[in-house]
Design a protein around this motif. Structure first.
Motif, PDB file in Angstrom:
ATOM      1  N   PRO A  17     -64.357 -19.689  28.202  1.00 49.53           N
ATOM      2  CA  PRO A  17     -65.745 -20.455  27.628  1.00 49.53           C
ATOM      3  C   PRO A  17     -65.126 -21.743  27.527  1.00 49.53           C
ATOM      4  O   PRO A  17     -64.054 -22.248  27.443  1.00 49.53           O
ATOM      5  CB  PRO A  17     -65.810 -19.909  26.375  1.00 49.53           C
ATOM      6  N   LEU A  18     -66.177 -22.750  27.483  1.00 53.39           N
ATOM      7  CA  LEU A  18     -65.754 -24.089  27.068  1.00 53.39           C
ATOM      8  C   LEU A  18     -65.700 -24.282  25.730  1.00 53.39           C
ATOM      9  O   LEU A  18     -66.469 -23.861  24.930  1.00 53.39           O
ATOM     10  CB  LEU A  18     -67.220 -24.985  27.381  1.00 53.39           C
ATOM     11  N   GLU A  19     -64.543 -24.915  25.523  1.00 53.44           N
ATOM     12  CA  GLU A  19     -64.314 -25.396  24.068  1.00 53.44           C
ATOM     13  C   GLU A  19     -64.477 -26.995  23.707  1.00 53.44           C
ATOM     14  O   GLU A  19     -64.217 -27.567  24.611  1.00 53.44           O
ATOM     15  CB  GLU A  19     -62.708 -25.256  23.867  1.00 53.44           C
ATOM     16  N   VAL A  20     -65.176 -27.282  22.906  1.00 52.37           N
ATOM     17  CA  VAL A  20     -65.539 -28.483  22.325  1.00 52.37           C
ATOM     18  C   VAL A  20     -65.065 -28.997  21.083  1.00 52.37           C
ATOM     19  O   VAL A  20     -65.352 -28.282  20.017  1.00 52.37           O
ATOM     20  CB  VAL A  20     -67.065 -28.763  22.487  1.00 52.37           C
ATOM     21  N   THR A  21     -64.215 -29.992  21.090  1.00 56.46           N
ATOM     22  CA  THR A  21     -63.651 -30.500  19.787  1.00 56.46           C
ATOM     23  C   THR A  21     -63.818 -31.848  19.638  1.00 56.46           C
ATOM     24  O   THR A  21     -63.944 -32.494  20.591  1.00 56.46           O
ATOM     25  CB  THR A  21     -61.967 -29.891  19.522  1.00 56.46           C
TER      26      THR A  21
ATOM     27  N   LEU B 297     -63.082 -31.653  25.660  1.00 55.64           N
ATOM     28  CA  LEU B 297     -63.711 -30.513  26.335  1.00 55.64           C
ATOM     29  C   LEU B 297     -62.568 -29.653  27.131  1.00 55.64           C
ATOM     30  O   LEU B 297     -61.968 -30.259  27.889  1.00 55.64           O
ATOM     31  CB  LEU B 297     -64.689 -31.050  27.491  1.00 55.64           C
ATOM     32  N   ARG B 298     -62.458 -28.311  26.723  1.00 52.08           N
ATOM     33  CA  ARG B 298     -61.456 -27.586  27.559  1.00 52.08           C
ATOM     34  C   ARG B 298     -61.871 -26.261  27.940  1.00 52.08           C
ATOM     35  O   ARG B 298     -62.519 -25.613  27.230  1.00 52.08           O
ATOM     36  CB  ARG B 298     -60.185 -27.247  26.333  1.00 52.08           C
ATOM     37  N   ARG B 299     -61.449 -25.896  29.220  1.00 52.29           N
ATOM     38  CA  ARG B 299     -61.947 -24.909  29.737  1.00 52.29           C
ATOM     39  C   ARG B 299     -60.932 -24.264  30.711  1.00 52.29           C
ATOM     40  O   ARG B 299     -60.205 -25.223  31.620  1.00 52.29           O
ATOM     41  CB  ARG B 299     -63.296 -25.021  30.557  1.00 52.29           C
ATOM     42  N   GLU B 300     -60.614 -23.073  30.955  1.00 54.14           N
ATOM     43  CA  GLU B 300     -59.850 -22.293  31.941  1.00 54.14           C
ATOM     44  C   GLU B 300     -60.386 -21.937  33.263  1.00 54.14           C
ATOM     45  O   GLU B 300     -61.433 -21.292  32.678  1.00 54.14           O
ATOM     46  CB  GLU B 300     -58.789 -21.207  31.139  1.00 54.14           C
TER      47      GLU B 300
ATOM     48  N   THR C  75     -55.962 -24.725  33.079  1.00 55.13           N
ATOM     49  CA  THR C  75     -56.582 -25.081  31.952  1.00 55.13           C
ATOM     50  C   THR C  75     -57.026 -26.820  32.151  1.00 55.13           C
ATOM     51  O   THR C  75     -56.161 -27.695  32.327  1.00 55.13           O
ATOM     52  CB  THR C  75     -56.001 -24.984  30.717  1.00 55.13           C
TER      53      THR C  75
ATOM     54  N   ARG D  19     -72.960 -30.562  25.657  1.00 57.15           N
ATOM     55  CA  ARG D  19     -72.091 -29.071  25.352  1.00 57.15           C
ATOM     56  C   ARG D  19     -72.849 -28.385  26.370  1.00 57.15           C
ATOM     57  O   ARG D  19     -72.353 -27.642  27.312  1.00 57.15           O
ATOM     58  CB  ARG D  19     -72.377 -28.557  24.042  1.00 57.15           C
TER      59      ARG D  19
ATOM     60  N   THR E  59     -58.377 -29.991  30.570  1.00 53.11           N
ATOM     61  CA  THR E  59     -58.792 -30.763  29.258  1.00 53.11           C
ATOM     62  C   THR E  59     -59.351 -32.151  29.581  1.00 53.11           C
ATOM     63  O   THR E  59     -58.355 -32.821  30.119  1.00 53.11           O
ATOM     64  CB  THR E  59     -57.481 -30.893  28.306  1.00 53.11           C
TER      65      THR E  59
END
Length: 164
Positions: A4-8, A17-20, A118, A140, A120
């Protein structure tokens, strides 16, 4: 499958924005830097790049023009600052209509482990106000859909070898 997309928001001016992805970083880097691939995934669903220009060298310019639902148009561009295949890509970004305030600095870092990469993406804005303006947009959702399209493309390329 991709993650899943991680947003911090680790700082007042950054969105991370991080995704594998289930692909090697050389392939993900290619998808970030080859017009024939970029036009197949970049943008939220319903948006398509109609003009993709890249001068992939430090100091070289890039420009994307996209069209979306109901005749909407969006254009953005910038200048490459760092290009270190297949692990690092840094460039500036400005939108023509200034719906996103001012110039931002975008850094893509790619780390591969066991054939999975990954990505980033750190976007640094000129101010907290600029960052917060962007967060009020459906960023997002748009990035999530775009990265879903990238994941689908990477899967297709892995299966068919169609790396354009």
């Amino acid at each position: 499958m991709s993650g899943p997309l991680e947003v911090t928001t680790p700082t007042d001016t950054d969105i991370v924005l991080r995704r594998e992805f289930d692909a090697g970083r050389h392939l993900v880097f290619a998808a970030l830097t080859r017009p024939a691939l970029i036009t197949r995934w970049f943008g939220a669903r319903g948006w398509n790049i109609t003009d993709c220009q890249l001068d992939l060298r430090v100091g070289g310019a890039w420009r994307f023009v996209s069209h979306g639902p109901h005749g909407a148009r969006m254009a953005q561009g910038g200048v490459y600052r760092v290009i270190e295949p297949p692990g690092l890509l840094v460039y500036t970004e400005v939108f023509d209509d200034q719906s996103y305030p001012g110039e931002s600095l975008v850094t893509h870092e790619l780390v591969e482990r066991a054939g999975r990469t990954t990505l980033t993406c750190t976007v640094r804005y000129a101010s907290r106000q600029a960052r917060d303006t962007v967060l009020r947009y459906p960023m997002r959702r748009g990035v999530g859909e775009s990265f879903d399209r990238l994941s689908e493309l990477l899967t297709t390329i892995e299966k068919t070898g169609d790396g354009a």
